[in-house]
Design an enzyme around this catalytic site. Structure first.
Site, short mmCIF file in Angstrom:
data_model
loop_
_atom_site.label_atom_id
_atom_site.label_comp_id
_atom_site.label_asym_id
_atom_site.label_seq_id
_atom_site.Cartn_x
_atom_site.Cartn_y
_atom_site.Cartn_z
N GLY A 88 0.82 -1.20 0.00
CA GLY A 88 0.00 0.00 0.00
C GLY A 88 0.85 1.25 0.00
O GLY A 88 0.84 2.01 0.97
N GLU A 151 9.82 -6.78 1.41
CA GLU A 151 9.44 -7.78 0.40
C GLU A 151 9.69 -9.20 0.90
O GLU A 151 8.88 -10.10 0.69
CB GLU A 151 10.22 -7.52 -0.90
CG GLU A 151 9.85 -6.21 -1.55
CD GLU A 151 10.95 -5.64 -2.44
OE1 GLU A 151 10.67 -4.63 -3.11
OE2 GLU A 151 12.07 -6.17 -2.47
#
Length: 189
Positions: A88, A151
């Site tokens: 986001g 990640e």
């Protein structure tokens, strides 16, 4: 100690710090939302999309109706569905969230910044403090470049979510294996 082992030790410590900081209640809320959803769609861009694909694959192996946003087989999203946004932090992610909410779907965001406009417009969040923007407040800083820590930890987090869903739904690895593709020969009898 070799340079390799120094880097391994540092990166593993970064992962530990990020993963142990995740709020159990936020994870439980996400688990409940996934179980309640008619259809689950997951969005991410760049390297985050690698985690998205792995997560959706395991949700599908569990027998859940799960899709990667923007894949050609992704259906409409609607009331009763859940959009999960990995990170986001992009204009495209914001558009996807707005369109999902307009269609009546719930939006869950996994983010380092629940205070951001992305977090504030989500129905539920999981705070994952891995570095996205080096030097940003609230993030666990990393020796790795850019958003590598986030990640990597989102991939691990989503695999842990799968494990927890398996326990809650009483789904075995054998049941999941029966839904694995048989076109690669790996799970062939």
């Amino acid at each position: 100690m070799s340079r390799y082992h120094e880097i391994v030790k540092t990166v593993l410590n970064e992962h530990k710090q990020v993963m142990l900081d995740v709020d159990d209640k936020e994870v439980q809320n996400l688990l409940d939302a996934i179980i309640e959803a008619k259809c689950i769609q997951v969005f991410g861009m760049g390297r985050m999309k690698c985690a998205v694909r792995a997560f959706v694959m395991r949700l599908m192996h569990m027998g859940l109706d799960a899709h990667v946003v923007y894949d050609t087989t992704c259906p409409n999203i609607a009331r009763g569905d859940l959009l999960i946004v990995n990170c986001g932090c992009t204009a495209v992610g914001r558009l996807v969230m707005d369109l999902a909410k307009k269609a009546g779907a719930r939006v869950a965001t996994i983010t380092a910044h629940p205070e951001s406009e992305f977090g504030q417009s989500s129905d539920l969040i999981v705070k994952l403090r891995g570095q996205i923007h080096p030097g940003a407040d609230g993030e666990v800083s990393s020796i790795q470049p850019m958003a590598a820590l986030f990640e990597q930890t989102i991939f691990i987090l989503e695999d842990i979510i799968i494990q927890m869903l398996m326990e809650k739904l009483k789904i075995t690895p054998e049941q999941m294996g029966k839904r694995h593709t048989n076109l690669d020969g790996y799970m062939a009898d």
